[in-house]
Each structure stands twice: as C-alpha cells, then as structure tokens.
Design a protein around this motif. Sequence first.
Motif, PDB file in Angstrom:
ATOM      1  N   GLN A 250      -0.547  -2.765  13.702  1.00  0.00           N
ATOM      2  CA  GLN A 250      -0.571  -3.535  12.706  1.00  0.00           C
ATOM      3  C   GLN A 250      -2.334  -2.901  11.404  1.00  0.00           C
ATOM      4  OE1 GLN A 250      -1.111  -7.196  14.952  1.00  0.00           O
ATOM      5  NE2 GLN A 250       1.152  -7.936  14.522  1.00  0.00           N
ATOM      6  N   ILE A 251      -1.659  -3.363  10.235  1.00  0.00           N
ATOM      7  CA  ILE A 251      -3.095  -2.049   9.880  1.00  0.00           C
ATOM      8  C   ILE A 251      -3.438  -3.850   8.415  1.00  0.00           C
ATOM      9  CG2 ILE A 251      -3.643  -1.286   7.599  1.00  0.00           C
ATOM     10  CD1 ILE A 251      -1.226   0.817   8.836  1.00  0.00           C
ATOM     11  N   PRO A 252      -4.875  -3.130   8.790  1.00  0.00           N
ATOM     12  CA  PRO A 252      -5.451  -4.355   8.042  1.00  0.00           C
ATOM     13  C   PRO A 252      -5.117  -4.164   6.369  1.00  0.00           C
ATOM     14  CG  PRO A 252      -7.045  -3.650   9.663  1.00  0.00           C
ATOM     15  CD  PRO A 252      -6.647  -2.674   8.971  1.00  0.00           C
ATOM     16  N   THR A 253      -5.089  -5.289   5.582  1.00  0.00           N
ATOM     17  CA  THR A 253      -4.078  -5.793   4.888  1.00  0.00           C
ATOM     18  C   THR A 253      -4.928  -4.719   3.765  1.00  0.00           C
ATOM     19  OG1 THR A 253      -3.571  -7.910   5.308  1.00  0.00           O
ATOM     20  CG2 THR A 253      -3.474  -7.822   2.788  1.00  0.00           C
ATOM     21  N   PRO A 254      -6.852  -4.567   3.350  1.00  0.00           N
ATOM     22  CA  PRO A 254      -7.161  -3.598   2.142  1.00  0.00           C
ATOM     23  C   PRO A 254      -6.458  -2.365   2.602  1.00  0.00           C
ATOM     24  CG  PRO A 254      -8.603  -5.301   3.411  1.00  0.00           C
ATOM     25  CD  PRO A 254      -7.749  -5.491   4.293  1.00  0.00           C
ATOM     26  N   VAL A 255      -6.577  -1.791   3.971  1.00  0.00           N
ATOM     27  CA  VAL A 255      -6.533  -0.194   4.704  1.00  0.00           C
ATOM     28  C   VAL A 255      -4.436  -0.504   3.556  1.00  0.00           C
ATOM     29  CG1 VAL A 255      -5.920   1.410   5.702  1.00  0.00           C
ATOM     30  CG2 VAL A 255      -7.945  -0.392   6.064  1.00  0.00           C
ATOM     31  N   LEU A 256      -3.660  -1.638   4.471  1.00  0.00           N
ATOM     32  CA  LEU A 256      -2.818  -1.042   4.122  1.00  0.00           C
ATOM     33  C   LEU A 256      -3.021  -1.359   2.451  1.00  0.00           C
ATOM     34  CD1 LEU A 256       0.529  -2.147   5.798  1.00  0.00           C
ATOM     35  CD2 LEU A 256       0.299  -3.660   4.445  1.00  0.00           C
ATOM     36  N   ASN A 257      -2.920  -1.955   1.738  1.00  0.00           N
ATOM     37  CA  ASN A 257      -2.777  -1.578   0.073  1.00  0.00           C
ATOM     38  C   ASN A 257      -3.434  -0.283  -0.741  1.00  0.00           C
ATOM     39  OD1 ASN A 257      -2.075  -4.029   0.047  1.00  0.00           O
ATOM     40  ND2 ASN A 257      -4.262  -5.479  -0.649  1.00  0.00           N
ATOM     41  N   ALA A 258      -4.693   0.251   0.338  1.00  0.00           N
ATOM     42  CA  ALA A 258      -4.929   1.688  -0.256  1.00  0.00           C
ATOM     43  C   ALA A 258      -3.719   2.266   0.173  1.00  0.00           C
ATOM     44  CB  ALA A 258      -6.196   2.011   0.068  1.00  0.00           C
ATOM     45  N   MET A 259      -2.800   1.562   1.623  1.00  0.00           N
ATOM     46  CA  MET A 259      -2.076   3.591   1.850  1.00  0.00           C
ATOM     47  C   MET A 259      -0.931   2.969   0.532  1.00  0.00           C
ATOM     48  SD  MET A 259      -1.668   2.364   5.433  1.00  0.00           S
ATOM     49  CE  MET A 259      -0.519   2.970   6.004  1.00  0.00           C
ATOM     50  N   THR A 260      -0.679   1.923   0.238  1.00  0.00           N
ATOM     51  CA  THR A 260       0.586   2.002  -0.803  1.00  0.00           C
ATOM     52  C   THR A 260      -0.231   2.412  -1.710  1.00  0.00           C
ATOM     53  OG1 THR A 260       0.760  -0.345   0.736  1.00  0.00           O
ATOM     54  CG2 THR A 260       1.688   0.238  -2.081  1.00  0.00           C
ATOM     55  N   SER A 261      -1.177   2.372  -2.552  1.00  0.00           N
ATOM     56  CA  SER A 261      -1.342   3.388  -3.840  1.00  0.00           C
ATOM     57  C   SER A 261      -1.544   4.722  -3.508  1.00  0.00           C
ATOM     58  CB  SER A 261      -2.584   2.492  -4.019  1.00  0.00           C
ATOM     59  OG  SER A 261      -3.005   1.041  -4.536  1.00  0.00           O
ATOM     60  N   ARG A 262      -1.779   4.925  -2.511  1.00  0.00           N
ATOM     61  CA  ARG A 262      -1.853   6.707  -2.031  1.00  0.00           C
ATOM     62  C   ARG A 262      -0.900   7.362  -2.012  1.00  0.00           C
ATOM     63  NH1 ARG A 262      -4.076  12.010  -2.152  1.00  0.00           N
ATOM     64  NH2 ARG A 262      -3.012  13.236  -0.061  1.00  0.00           N
ATOM     65  N   ILE A 263       0.166   6.343  -1.731  1.00  0.00           N
ATOM     66  CA  ILE A 263       2.284   6.846  -1.692  1.00  0.00           C
ATOM     67  C   ILE A 263       2.295   6.676  -3.118  1.00  0.00           C
ATOM     68  CG2 ILE A 263       4.459   5.870  -0.034  1.00  0.00           C
ATOM     69  CD1 ILE A 263       2.554   5.523   1.700  1.00  0.00           C
ATOM     70  N   LYS A 264       2.171   5.481  -4.181  1.00  0.00           N
ATOM     71  CA  LYS A 264       2.523   5.519  -5.077  1.00  0.00           C
ATOM     72  C   LYS A 264       2.019   6.602  -5.927  1.00  0.00           C
ATOM     73  CE  LYS A 264       2.504   0.995  -6.885  1.00  0.00           C
ATOM     74  NZ  LYS A 264       2.022   0.133  -7.405  1.00  0.00           N
ATOM     75  N   ILE A 265       0.322   6.911  -5.331  1.00  0.00           N
ATOM     76  CA  ILE A 265       0.361   8.167  -6.909  1.00  0.00           C
ATOM     77  C   ILE A 265       0.946   9.513  -5.793  1.00  0.00           C
ATOM     78  CG2 ILE A 265      -1.873   9.586  -6.733  1.00  0.00           C
ATOM     79  CD1 ILE A 265      -3.806   6.934  -6.069  1.00  0.00           C
ATOM     80  N   LEU A 266       1.465   9.153  -4.692  1.00  0.00           N
ATOM     81  CA  LEU A 266       2.028  10.979  -4.649  1.00  0.00           C
ATOM     82  C   LEU A 266       3.526  10.971  -5.287  1.00  0.00           C
ATOM     83  CD1 LEU A 266       0.752  11.991  -1.041  1.00  0.00           C
ATOM     84  CD2 LEU A 266       0.425  12.562  -3.103  1.00  0.00           C
ATOM     85  N   GLY A 267       4.187   9.634  -5.550  1.00  0.00           N
ATOM     86  CA  GLY A 267       5.452   9.659  -6.153  1.00  0.00           C
ATOM     87  C   GLY A 267       5.658   9.091  -7.299  1.00  0.00           C
ATOM     88  N   ARG A 268       4.378   9.017  -8.236  1.00  0.00           N
ATOM     89  CA  ARG A 268       4.487   9.009  -9.364  1.00  0.00           C
ATOM     90  C   ARG A 268       4.906   7.958  -9.903  1.00  0.00           C
ATOM     91  NH1 ARG A 268       6.023  14.399  -8.373  1.00  0.00           N
ATOM     92  NH2 ARG A 268       4.771  16.375  -9.422  1.00  0.00           N
ATOM     93  N   MET A 269       3.875   6.651  -9.583  1.00  0.00           N
ATOM     94  CA  MET A 269       4.663   5.614 -10.158  1.00  0.00           C
ATOM     95  C   MET A 269       2.962   5.156 -10.255  1.00  0.00           C
ATOM     96  SD  MET A 269       6.459   5.057  -6.369  1.00  0.00           S
ATOM     97  CE  MET A 269       6.876   3.228  -6.298  1.00  0.00           C
ATOM     98  N   ASP A 270       3.823   4.330 -10.861  1.00  0.00           N
ATOM     99  CA  ASP A 270       2.486   3.077 -11.538  1.00  0.00           C
ATOM    100  C   ASP A 270       1.503   2.241 -10.526  1.00  0.00           C
ATOM    101  OD1 ASP A 270       0.490   1.395 -13.480  1.00  0.00           O
ATOM    102  OD2 ASP A 270       2.088   0.860 -14.611  1.00  0.00           O
ATOM    103  N   VAL A 271       0.331   2.735 -10.182  1.00  0.00           N
ATOM    104  CA  VAL A 271      -0.502   2.264  -9.178  1.00  0.00           C
ATOM    105  C   VAL A 271      -1.124   0.496  -9.256  1.00  0.00           C
ATOM    106  CG1 VAL A 271      -2.407   2.453  -7.828  1.00  0.00           C
ATOM    107  CG2 VAL A 271      -1.268   4.393  -8.821  1.00  0.00           C
ATOM    108  N   VAL A 272      -1.118   0.768 -10.745  1.00  0.00           N
ATOM    109  CA  VAL A 272      -2.136  -0.974 -12.051  1.00  0.00           C
ATOM    110  C   VAL A 272      -0.678  -1.972 -11.343  1.00  0.00           C
ATOM    111  CG1 VAL A 272      -3.349  -1.684 -13.046  1.00  0.00           C
ATOM    112  CG2 VAL A 272      -3.626   0.497 -13.017  1.00  0.00           C
ATOM    113  N   GLU A 273       0.364  -1.720 -11.622  1.00  0.00           N
ATOM    114  CA  GLU A 273       1.394  -2.298 -11.691  1.00  0.00           C
ATOM    115  C   GLU A 273       1.932  -2.691 -10.127  1.00  0.00           C
ATOM    116  OE1 GLU A 273       3.438  -4.907 -12.740  1.00  0.00           O
ATOM    117  OE2 GLU A 273       3.549  -3.833 -14.614  1.00  0.00           O
ATOM    118  N   LYS A 274       1.831  -3.919  -9.841  1.00  0.00           N
ATOM    119  CA  LYS A 274       2.113  -4.748  -9.359  1.00  0.00           C
ATOM    120  C   LYS A 274       3.470  -6.212  -9.118  1.00  0.00           C
ATOM    121  CE  LYS A 274      -2.013  -3.025  -7.057  1.00  0.00           C
ATOM    122  NZ  LYS A 274      -1.584  -1.949  -6.555  1.00  0.00           N
ATOM    123  N   ARG A 275       3.556  -6.312 -10.436  1.00  0.00           N
ATOM    124  CA  ARG A 275       4.207  -7.250 -10.792  1.00  0.00           C
ATOM    125  C   ARG A 275       5.906  -6.925 -10.645  1.00  0.00           C
ATOM    126  NH1 ARG A 275       1.451  -8.973 -16.178  1.00  0.00           N
ATOM    127  NH2 ARG A 275       1.634  -6.066 -16.218  1.00  0.00           N
TER     128      ARG A 275
END
Length: 601
Positions: A250-275
């Motif tokens: 279980q990971i605090p939500t802010p850290v989980l969001n930062a992890m998701t953004s980190r992985i999206k950057i490495l996967g060359r995905m749009d970090v800002v687009e969340k919709r």
Amino acid sequence: MNAKTDKPAEHRLTLQEVIDALIESGRVPKAEAEVFRQERRYYRGSAHPLTVIAEQRWKSPELPHKLLDLDTLTEWLAEWSGLPYYHIDPLKVNLSAVTDVMSSNYATRFRILPVEAKATEVTIATAEPFIRSWETELKPILKKEIRLVIANPEDIARYQVEFYNMAKSIKGAMKRGDVAGTGISNFEQLVELGKTKGTLDANDQHVVRIVDWLWQYAFEQRASDIHIEPRRDMGLVRFRIDGVLHQVYQIPTPVLNAMTSRIKILGRMDVVEKRRPQDGRIKTRSPDGQEIELRLSTLPTAFGEKLVMRIFDPEVLVRDFADLGFSTEDAERWQSMTTKPNGIILVTGPTGSGKTTTLYSTLKQLATNEVNVCTLEDPIEMIEPAFNQVQVVADIGMDFATGIRALMRQDPDIIMVGEIRDIETAEMAIQAALTGHLVLSTLHTNDAPTAITRLLDLGVPPYLLQSTVLGVMAQRLVRTLCPHCKQPGGLRAEDETMWQGLVAPWKSKKPEQIYHPVGCLECRMTGYMGRVGIYEIMPMVTELKSMVTAHTDLVQLRERAFKTGMQPLRISGARKVAAGLTTMEEVLKVAPPLQELSKPV
C-alpha cells in the motif's frame, strides 16, 4: 535434537559448533563434514555458519538424500534451537508496519528483522538463536509480546536492506513533497502545492528508487502483470502471478501518482493527459541481466489514473511446443496446419489465455531467412526482430483492414493479424489467404467449432471459409502443480464425482491416482508453479468443410469434429490431471462444459 542447556546464554553461532551439532544429529555426511571441520577449524569469517555449510552442497545421508541447501539447514536450525521456522514471503509482509517496529541500524546490529506486526504481538526473525539481549531492551519499548522465529540468514540480510530502503523511500518522497495530511488527491494539486512546500517530482531520487525496486521485485516473483491502482485513501500495488493477483504494497496516493508519472515518462507517454487511456512501452533488464519489455496501459478511474504493466519475457517465445503444453498429437496437428503454404488458421480463447504466446512462438519457428513474416497488431505485444511488425492506429485510419491491404503489397509469405473483429477485416484476411499467403489470426470464442459460426455471423460467405480455413485451435491456461511438493493420492468419492463432471458426456477412464497441491517454499505455499496450455485443435478436413453452409448447425458441426479426432478442452485438461500436471479444479475453472451433444462420445 534441541539445543543443549549448557550453552552460553549469549553468543553468536560458530562454524565448529554448527558442524558438531549437524554431525551429532546425523544430518550431514560424517566423513566429509569431519574433513571440512578440520580444514575450517580456525575459520573467523563474517558469513553465517549455515551459509558456509550450504556452499559445500552436501546431500543428506538420510533418504531421499535431499540437497542441504540454505533453507533446509535453516529448518534444521529451527528444530535444533527449539524455535519455530519462518519463511519470509515479501508478498505477505506489511512493510510500513514492520519497519516502524525498530530502526534499520538496530535490526542490522542484532541481525534481526521484524516480519509481522499485530496489535498485541510482533514476530521477529533471526538466524542467531542464542543472542537474546535485545528482547529485554525492546519489549518495554514496544509494549507487545515478542514472538521469535528462525529464518534464512541470507533472506534476513537481504530484506533488512530492501524493506527499510523501500520504507525510507516512501517516507522520503512524502517528506520531499511535504504532503502528509494535506488531502491531496491528484498530481496537479501536488504540483501546485510544490510551489510553496517543495515538489514531489516524478524524477525524485526516492520515486526513482521505488519504481526500480518494484520492477526488480516483480521479475523475481515471476509476475506477468503489475497493477498500480489508486483508491480513496491509499494506492495499491498488485502482481499477477500464475494468473492470480496478489497485493504487494500500500502506497500513499501522492507517491503513487508520482510513480505513475515516472513510468509514463519512461514509456514516452503524455504525463499531463490523465483524462483518456494511453499506451506505452518500456525496455529494462531483470536482476540477471535479461532484457525485459513492459507494455503499459493507463485508464482514468474515479480516484485517479490506474496503470497496468504487462511483462514480456523474450524467453517464452523460444519454448518448445511441448513446454507450451502441446501433447505429441496436438503438436503434430498444429504443425501440419502451420506448414501449409497458404490458408487461414485461427486461434480462439478469452483474453489472457496464451493466444499471443502460441502465435509468436509459432511465427518464430516459421520466420526463416527464406520467408517474409509480417504482423498487424493492436497493440504490438512484443518487439521481435525476426518479424516485420505493424501497429494499428485507428485515429489516422490505419485499421486492420487497411493494414492488411498495405501488407499485401509488401510481398509477404506469412501474415499474422492480431484479431478479426469485423467483416472487413475478415474479408481482407481471407483474401490474403486466397492469394497464396498463410494467415494466422485470433477470435474471441469459447471453443474451436464456434469460430466457424462466428465468421458466418459476421457475413463471410461459406464458400470462402471452405476454401481458406485450414483449422481452428481453442486454448486456455491452467496452473501447474508445484513439482517440489505435489502429493499423489487415490480418488476419493468426491474426486470421482468431480471427474465424471469434468469428462461428461465423454467416456473417459478415470486415473488410478491424482495429485493434490500442498504448498512449499518453492511455490510460496500456493501449491502451484507456472501455467501450461490445454488445447482443442480442429483441422478443417473435407467432412467438416462440407458442413459449412449458410445454415450450419453448431451442435452437428461440433459432433462431426469430435468424430474426426478433435478432443475438447476439458478432455485435454483431464489428460493433464491424469498425468499429474494440474488439478481438476483448475481445469473446471477455465474450460467450458460440453452440454450441447446429442449423445455421449
């Protein structure tokens, strides 16, 4: 035997002491152990005695002459010292709770590790049963009972580092963003807060460390998928292992969001687009240096972005068909179809039934220097240098039908179409087969005969199916019993009833015995290790082709297929049960029942 009462109350285990006890208990080959003891009588190294002895790779003199590895020796130490044995399973450890019991320095100094933390009791693992002074220090501080257990010394040393580093990274990330108790629910709010209180950045060293740990841990645990899921108050990390999801952390939500953004950057995905959903891909390496590919998929949910990473190991594509679960008869039928110069072959089954692995493994064998193999996929599951792979991009009009039309001008020999979803794709695939190409594709149907009626329902003319379809294969995946701990047993009354339910309405001889799951350290106490395929292969012989008309009766087609040699999924599974590879429960869970037969086969 139990530890002697005349031993000093407080001391570290010595190599001589442990060898003496092993010889006395008859657990080691006496002659080899005596020689080793003389050679190492002045040993003063820092390695734990059990680790040094395990390196000798002795075999127990007792039947069945089991290898004296570190886990076996640790079980002996628990018995000898009179303490319970404990296997540390990271999937079952609450890291945040256990790392709050004591500091990392304290755990390292006494070579101990908290592994469970309950309201009234704390379980602490050690490999030094005669060092107990820390108990009197710790008990009044914790105000809880302490349950002492014996665990593998290498596991204790390793997880001391991993558990505390992970917990430190989580706390460091929270402190970095100064977000504790702020009620932040998404990354945009976190960035806004960072302007005044520090930023929890996707490239923060703590976040980078957490993501790296997550991947390495997933590879070690043989996970096929990693799920990062936001919830109302906390984020969850889960691994899918052998088809079953396990909660990891279980990971605090802010850290989980930062992890998701980190992985999206490495996967060359749009970090800002969340919709809207996004797809990406990452290449990394396993702990042993093997290149691993991750396919990423994000999905907007009520509490934030959910991220799933599917892990693709290139090694699965070079497996022999027998390793995939094909019987000798299945392999012969499959290869007789796939070695034809032209026609269309269909693989059916639900998502996660192993269709991609089967197709890629087949194509890898067919992709010699003399042929041009092209694939059209949505998305490309795994990058394979032996193929020419094309990605479907519906937004720009590059759908399956358009892609096949383009591939036809590329001088292909073999074409793999990811999935037949509509009449246009089906017609183009069949046109490719008619013009001298071998086409492989997938459909989502319950069994092999239903694939024919599905294509007819889509609007494919019967005469085209008669001319092009070489065969259809349905498949499923079942968990295989752990070879280290499975136990044979005779059929009980309830087993006989289950067997009849499994094979009915077929007449199939019941086995003399079947194997049951037990659970051991190798399979993490689940009783299962890995998965294997069960198959239903229907070659389109002349008898079946003549039945493909505008008014094809599915029941009659299925019965005729059985008479020409096709065996249903449940019978394929039953054979694996009889061979001791899996259980009836596993087969019944995934294979559809045979209810639509006019008479037993």
